[in-house]
Design a protein around this motif. Sequence first.
Motif, PDB file in Angstrom:
ATOM      1  N   ILE A  50      -5.901  -3.490  -3.085  1.00  0.00           N
ATOM      2  CA  ILE A  50      -5.053  -3.242  -4.255  1.00  0.00           C
ATOM      3  C   ILE A  50      -4.195  -4.440  -4.649  1.00  0.00           C
ATOM      4  CG2 ILE A  50      -4.919  -0.773  -3.793  1.00  0.00           C
ATOM      5  CD1 ILE A  50      -2.159  -1.242  -2.602  1.00  0.00           C
ATOM      6  N   ASN A  64       0.826  -1.205   0.000  1.00  0.00           N
ATOM      7  CA  ASN A  64       0.000   0.000   0.000  1.00  0.00           C
ATOM      8  C   ASN A  64       0.862   1.259   0.000  1.00  0.00           C
ATOM      9  OD1 ASN A  64      -2.300   1.556   0.039  1.00  0.00           O
ATOM     10  ND2 ASN A  64      -3.232   0.485   1.744  1.00  0.00           N
ATOM     11  N   ILE A  99       1.420   7.117  -6.804  1.00  0.00           N
ATOM     12  CA  ILE A  99       0.471   8.194  -7.113  1.00  0.00           C
ATOM     13  C   ILE A  99       1.141   9.558  -6.958  1.00  0.00           C
ATOM     14  CG2 ILE A  99      -1.658   9.332  -6.349  1.00  0.00           C
ATOM     15  CD1 ILE A  99      -2.686   6.554  -5.515  1.00  0.00           C
ATOM     16  N   ALA A 128      -7.377   4.829  -2.444  1.00  0.00           N
ATOM     17  CA  ALA A 128      -6.309   3.823  -2.421  1.00  0.00           C
ATOM     18  C   ALA A 128      -6.269   3.093  -1.082  1.00  0.00           C
ATOM     19  CB  ALA A 128      -4.965   4.485  -2.704  1.00  0.00           C
ATOM     20  N   TYR A 160       2.169   1.786  -3.451  1.00  0.00           N
ATOM     21  CA  TYR A 160       1.081   2.213  -4.330  1.00  0.00           C
ATOM     22  C   TYR A 160       0.798   3.708  -4.154  1.00  0.00           C
ATOM     23  CZ  TYR A 160      -3.430   1.903  -6.751  1.00  0.00           C
ATOM     24  OH  TYR A 160      -4.477   2.067  -7.639  1.00  0.00           O
ATOM     25  N   LEU A 161       0.769   4.156  -2.904  1.00  0.00           N
ATOM     26  CA  LEU A 161       0.544   5.577  -2.632  1.00  0.00           C
ATOM     27  C   LEU A 161       1.717   6.426  -3.127  1.00  0.00           C
ATOM     28  CD1 LEU A 161      -0.892   5.292   0.991  1.00  0.00           C
ATOM     29  CD2 LEU A 161      -2.168   5.958  -1.047  1.00  0.00           C
TER      30      LEU A 161
END
Length: 370
Positions: A158, A110, A117, A153, A113-114
Amino acid sequence: MLSLHQVKAKRDDLFSSYKDDFDKQKDKLIECQGDKAYFHVSVPLRNIPDTFEDDYPDSQVYNYICDNDSDKAHCPLSEINQLIEVMLKKALSTLNADEYKLEPRYLELNRTYLEEIICTQVIAIHSDIQEKGLPQNQTAYAKRVAFAVLLEALNQDIQESVNQSSKYWTFLLKAEFGECLNEFCQDQEPQLSISKLEKLAYLASKINLLDDQQILSFSSSIVPHKKITSSNISMLNYKNGTFSKHDLKRGFFNLLKFINNGDILYDDSGRNYWLHGEVKYYPTAIFESEDYGDDICKEILEACMAHEEDQFFERDFLVNQYINRQNILTPSISSKYTVLDDEQSPQHKILNFKKISLISKDKAKELLDE
């Protein structure tokens, strides 16, 4: 949150070494009409004056929350990911997330993934500023990351989408490259010169702009002895077939530090090279000793056969730490490669390896730095 002032990382732990930066932050806080500013440091500061709170009433050295709920007023680069995951876990708990989202593996997933972004927006901002000449503040304001995007998110699962996304793995490679470069520069004694740091920073900016296929091409360029296939998007494939931290720190970055010629050319494929006359010299991350030279030659041959990448055969020299070979065919060729006449056959490709040589950094330096 607004970034007021960026400070280059320092090893000093005396407050006096940072005083000018605290002053600049204080002035910018007044200019921006802000009411609170945080100062981030990677080492605990010593000799903070008793008058600090009076001198800087709206500034505070940031306290990082640790996994055991204790805190500390500094964060080494090596711990930043772990501490981000601590805060991420607290945020997910507040959102009443399922238990699996609080597990270490999911938190790491996670966080990455953040970061993807945010970094995608940062790269877009720099691109607009540098290539379009747009004002910095205007561009940053126009390309803010909406909180709703981050919240989405956090709320979604995810795992499945990430495991099938080449974009995610591309970001992982870029993030690892940047993280290793920061650590490498921090660890150098004596510190690298400003000109060398600027050249490495420019390289990092070029890497950040690469797309999915280009980053794989860059990776295969610096670790030509590893196998990677874009048709198999998985963690095992990427970690085994792309560059690692050891490859970058002991090989690639160390090579760029040693050779002073900063005139590296970047082509559209993602590869980079030095041009000496009409001969191309490709920097690699190969750091194995001369004793393993024959093994490396065989691994390069087999990896490139697996890549089915004809452009590889346009190369001249692969610059590495210690190995010199006139061509990749120096070791014996495996009997599994049958002699065929077709131009697309393995035999035809193998003969093209006569165009590729391994050259050590010492010999390359003599040519490229002359």
